[in-house]
Scaffold this motif. Structure first.
Motif, PDB file in Angstrom:
ATOM      1  N   LEU A 171       0.854  -1.195   0.000  1.00  0.00           N
ATOM      2  CA  LEU A 171       0.000   0.000   0.000  1.00  0.00           C
ATOM      3  C   LEU A 171       0.891   1.246   0.000  1.00  0.00           C
ATOM      4  O   LEU A 171       1.229   1.779   1.061  1.00  0.00           O
ATOM      5  CB  LEU A 171      -0.916  -0.015   1.233  1.00  0.00           C
ATOM      6  CG  LEU A 171      -1.780  -1.270   1.391  1.00  0.00           C
ATOM      7  CD1 LEU A 171      -2.573  -1.218   2.698  1.00  0.00           C
ATOM      8  CD2 LEU A 171      -2.720  -1.435   0.205  1.00  0.00           C
ATOM      9  N   PRO A 172       1.266   1.742  -1.153  1.00  0.00           N
ATOM     10  CA  PRO A 172       2.285   2.806  -1.223  1.00  0.00           C
ATOM     11  C   PRO A 172       1.868   4.126  -0.604  1.00  0.00           C
ATOM     12  O   PRO A 172       2.730   4.919  -0.209  1.00  0.00           O
ATOM     13  CB  PRO A 172       2.526   2.964  -2.732  1.00  0.00           C
ATOM     14  CG  PRO A 172       1.247   2.496  -3.367  1.00  0.00           C
ATOM     15  CD  PRO A 172       0.769   1.375  -2.490  1.00  0.00           C
ATOM     16  N   GLU A 173       0.563   4.385  -0.485  1.00  0.00           N
ATOM     17  CA  GLU A 173       0.093   5.663   0.041  1.00  0.00           C
ATOM     18  C   GLU A 173      -0.225   5.617   1.535  1.00  0.00           C
ATOM     19  O   GLU A 173      -0.597   6.638   2.118  1.00  0.00           O
ATOM     20  CB  GLU A 173      -1.159   6.122  -0.715  1.00  0.00           C
ATOM     21  CG  GLU A 173      -0.981   6.230  -2.227  1.00  0.00           C
ATOM     22  CD  GLU A 173       0.109   7.216  -2.600  1.00  0.00           C
ATOM     23  OE1 GLU A 173       0.236   8.258  -1.913  1.00  0.00           O
ATOM     24  OE2 GLU A 173       0.839   6.944  -3.570  1.00  0.00           O
ATOM     25  N   LEU A 174      -0.100   4.451   2.166  1.00  0.00           N
ATOM     26  CA  LEU A 174      -0.535   4.284   3.547  1.00  0.00           C
ATOM     27  C   LEU A 174       0.250   5.186   4.501  1.00  0.00           C
ATOM     28  O   LEU A 174       1.480   5.195   4.506  1.00  0.00           O
ATOM     29  CB  LEU A 174      -0.373   2.825   3.978  1.00  0.00           C
ATOM     30  CG  LEU A 174      -1.078   2.433   5.279  1.00  0.00           C
ATOM     31  CD1 LEU A 174      -2.586   2.591   5.150  1.00  0.00           C
ATOM     32  CD2 LEU A 174      -0.726   1.003   5.669  1.00  0.00           C
ATOM     33  N   ARG A 175      -0.495   5.942   5.315  1.00  0.00           N
ATOM     34  CA  ARG A 175       0.111   6.858   6.292  1.00  0.00           C
ATOM     35  C   ARG A 175      -0.192   6.459   7.729  1.00  0.00           C
ATOM     36  O   ARG A 175       0.644   6.649   8.618  1.00  0.00           O
ATOM     37  CB  ARG A 175      -0.381   8.282   6.049  1.00  0.00           C
ATOM     38  CG  ARG A 175       0.159   8.914   4.786  1.00  0.00           C
ATOM     39  CD  ARG A 175      -0.191  10.385   4.714  1.00  0.00           C
ATOM     40  NE  ARG A 175      -1.604  10.593   4.381  1.00  0.00           N
ATOM     41  CZ  ARG A 175      -2.204  11.771   4.456  1.00  0.00           C
ATOM     42  NH1 ARG A 175      -1.544  12.832   4.863  1.00  0.00           N
ATOM     43  NH2 ARG A 175      -3.478  11.884   4.131  1.00  0.00           N
ATOM     44  N   TYR A 176      -1.391   5.930   7.992  1.00  0.00           N
ATOM     45  CA  TYR A 176      -1.791   5.574   9.358  1.00  0.00           C
ATOM     46  C   TYR A 176      -2.267   4.129   9.384  1.00  0.00           C
ATOM     47  O   TYR A 176      -3.199   3.755   8.656  1.00  0.00           O
ATOM     48  CB  TYR A 176      -2.911   6.502   9.846  1.00  0.00           C
ATOM     49  CG  TYR A 176      -2.469   7.938   9.975  1.00  0.00           C
ATOM     50  CD1 TYR A 176      -1.902   8.409  11.154  1.00  0.00           C
ATOM     51  CD2 TYR A 176      -2.601   8.818   8.898  1.00  0.00           C
ATOM     52  CE1 TYR A 176      -1.482   9.719  11.261  1.00  0.00           C
ATOM     53  CE2 TYR A 176      -2.169  10.133   8.995  1.00  0.00           C
ATOM     54  CZ  TYR A 176      -1.612  10.579  10.185  1.00  0.00           C
ATOM     55  OH  TYR A 176      -1.183  11.875  10.285  1.00  0.00           O
ATOM     56  N   LEU A 177      -1.627   3.319  10.232  1.00  0.00           N
ATOM     57  CA  LEU A 177      -1.974   1.904  10.358  1.00  0.00           C
ATOM     58  C   LEU A 177      -2.227   1.601  11.830  1.00  0.00           C
ATOM     59  O   LEU A 177      -1.307   1.571  12.645  1.00  0.00           O
ATOM     60  CB  LEU A 177      -0.842   1.032   9.814  1.00  0.00           C
ATOM     61  CG  LEU A 177      -1.029  -0.487   9.916  1.00  0.00           C
ATOM     62  CD1 LEU A 177      -2.329  -0.916   9.252  1.00  0.00           C
ATOM     63  CD2 LEU A 177       0.159  -1.209   9.285  1.00  0.00           C
ATOM     64  N   HIS A 178      -3.500   1.387  12.167  1.00  0.00           N
ATOM     65  CA  HIS A 178      -3.927   1.123  13.544  1.00  0.00           C
ATOM     66  C   HIS A 178      -4.426  -0.312  13.643  1.00  0.00           C
ATOM     67  O   HIS A 178      -5.498  -0.644  13.115  1.00  0.00           O
ATOM     68  CB  HIS A 178      -5.058   2.079  13.953  1.00  0.00           C
ATOM     69  CG  HIS A 178      -4.619   3.489  14.155  1.00  0.00           C
ATOM     70  ND1 HIS A 178      -4.707   4.125  15.370  1.00  0.00           N
ATOM     71  CD2 HIS A 178      -4.087   4.388  13.303  1.00  0.00           C
ATOM     72  CE1 HIS A 178      -4.252   5.369  15.259  1.00  0.00           C
ATOM     73  NE2 HIS A 178      -3.880   5.542  14.005  1.00  0.00           N
ATOM     74  N   LEU A 179      -3.680  -1.163  14.327  1.00  0.00           N
ATOM     75  CA  LEU A 179      -4.035  -2.571  14.500  1.00  0.00           C
ATOM     76  C   LEU A 179      -4.085  -2.970  15.967  1.00  0.00           C
ATOM     77  O   LEU A 179      -4.167  -4.161  16.279  1.00  0.00           O
ATOM     78  CB  LEU A 179      -3.018  -3.463  13.767  1.00  0.00           C
ATOM     79  CG  LEU A 179      -2.857  -3.243  12.261  1.00  0.00           C
ATOM     80  CD1 LEU A 179      -1.756  -4.144  11.708  1.00  0.00           C
ATOM     81  CD2 LEU A 179      -4.167  -3.482  11.526  1.00  0.00           C
ATOM     82  N   HIS A 180      -4.047  -2.019  16.882  1.00  0.00           N
ATOM     83  CA  HIS A 180      -3.952  -2.347  18.300  1.00  0.00           C
ATOM     84  C   HIS A 180      -5.247  -2.937  18.849  1.00  0.00           C
ATOM     85  O   HIS A 180      -6.315  -2.795  18.252  1.00  0.00           O
ATOM     86  CB  HIS A 180      -3.530  -1.122  19.123  1.00  0.00           C
ATOM     87  CG  HIS A 180      -4.415   0.078  18.960  1.00  0.00           C
ATOM     88  ND1 HIS A 180      -4.376   0.891  17.855  1.00  0.00           N
ATOM     89  CD2 HIS A 180      -5.370   0.619  19.761  1.00  0.00           C
ATOM     90  CE1 HIS A 180      -5.240   1.870  17.971  1.00  0.00           C
ATOM     91  NE2 HIS A 180      -5.880   1.725  19.122  1.00  0.00           N
ATOM     92  N   GLU A 181      -5.098  -3.608  19.983  1.00  0.00           N
ATOM     93  CA  GLU A 181      -6.225  -4.247  20.674  1.00  0.00           C
ATOM     94  C   GLU A 181      -6.914  -5.295  19.799  1.00  0.00           C
ATOM     95  O   GLU A 181      -8.116  -5.243  19.536  1.00  0.00           O
ATOM     96  CB  GLU A 181      -7.239  -3.199  21.163  1.00  0.00           C
ATOM     97  CG  GLU A 181      -6.753  -2.370  22.335  1.00  0.00           C
ATOM     98  CD  GLU A 181      -6.782  -3.133  23.666  1.00  0.00           C
ATOM     99  OE1 GLU A 181      -7.392  -4.225  23.716  1.00  0.00           O
ATOM    100  OE2 GLU A 181      -6.175  -2.644  24.642  1.00  0.00           O
TER     101      GLU A 181
END
Length: 330
Positions: A171-181
């Motif tokens: 995902l070349p444009e990805l800026r925010y990745l939230h995988l918590h919990e």
């Protein structure tokens, strides 16, 4: 009475023509069918504001609540679907993957269950996918890696399990990745370090193993990363000297792992480091004075380790938030 000028008349007719065109544009049958299929689902009957058959509005009926449409030529397409915090229950609606012009899909804070279907990869124009605070489960489909336009991915506070798919690195444009919990296990894919635009990576509160050295083993990893949350997992090993190569890093959250070793002075060389959470690990040794002279370091938590005397925290201790969501959606 003064006559209207020719330019005013031209502007009037242009506006009138535009309004007539917009009113005559038809919603894509594909989108009408998809959203009416979702509307008919038992778990979606809480969406009382969806009146009529056309989600983009028809005659005197307004567009459905949470539905944004864009006119392209003679047709209207659904480009945003935001239906959150209304207690929708049931599985992820596969029909939503037929809305091929979607740029934003926000179904957070509902009661969706089951997996994300592999058909999610059809939404090639999607920029924001927000499914946090649901009851989604199973493994993440690798097809998420086909969403080449995605900039924000929020999957926190669910029951996802298995390994974090390395396909997220596609995902070349990805800026925010939230995988918590969640209940992710295995190692954090080092391939994520190739994401040139990634600013925020939060994988805290999972069942992840491995070391930081494995995560940043490749030269030039995470060039734009500002916030790294790996807290409340089962990471081992130390904080490698290569962490200083993350020159944009502002938050490093390592609390509640099984990490060990001494904290190298290279950590204090991260120029913008502002928050450093090392507490509740198995670190030893002492700190270089450069930590206490760092111009930006506001907070440093050190308790719950085996540091030598003289190692002191920085800042006022308080209950930590799981993640900073001040830049949640843009």
């Amino acid at each position: 009475m003064a006559r209207p000028s020719s330019s005013s008349l031209i502007l009037f007719f242009l506006i009138a023509s535009l309004l007539l065109h917009l009113s005559s544009a038809k919603t894509l049958k594909r989108d009408v069918k998809a959203l009416n299929e979702i509307k008919a689902s038992l778990g979606w009957r809480v969406v009382y504001a969806w009146i009529g058959d056309d989600p983009c509005g028809d005659g005197n009926l307004k567009p459905w609540s949470g539905v944004t449409c864009t006119t392209e030529g003679d047709y209207r397409a659904v480009t945003e679907l935001e239906v959150y915090a209304v207690s929708i229950v049931g599985p992820f609606p596969v029909a939503v993957t037929n809305l091929l012009d979607l740029t934003r899909l926000d179904l957070h804070n509902n009661k969706l269950t089951g997996p994300i279907p592999p058909e999610i990869g059809r939404l090639k124009r999607l920029k924001i996918l927000n499914l946090r605070w649901n009851k989604l489960q199973d493994v993440l489909p690798p097809e998420i890696g086909e969403l080449k336009s995605l900039t924000h991915l929020y999957l926190s506070f669910n029951n996802f399990k298995g390994e974090i798919p390395k396909e997220l690195a596609n995902l070349p444009e990805l800026r925010y990745l939230h995988l918590h919990e969640n209940r992710f296990s295995g190692r954090i894919p080092p391939e994520l370090g190739t994401l040139k635009n990634l600013r925020h990576l939060d994988v805290g509160n999972n069942h992840l193993v491995g070391t930081l050295r494995e995560l940043i083993r490749n030269e030039g990893s995470f060039p734009a990363l500002r916030n790294l949350y790996v807290n409340n997992n089962y990471l081992t090993g130390g904080v490698p000297a290569q962490i200083a190569d993350l020159t944009n890093l502002e938050i490093l959250h390592l609390s509640y792992n099984k990490m060990s070793g001494v904290i190298l002075s290279e950590v204090a060389q991260i120029p913008r480091l502002t928050y450093l959470y090392l507490d509740h690990n198995q670190f030893t040794g002492k700190f270089a004075n450069t930590f206490y002279k760092h111009p930006f370091l506001k907070e440093m938590y050190v308790e719950g380790n085996a540091f030598k005397s003289g190692v002191k925290p920085i800042g006022v201790h308080k209950v930590l938030e799981l993640s900073f969501d001040t830049e949640f959606l843009v």
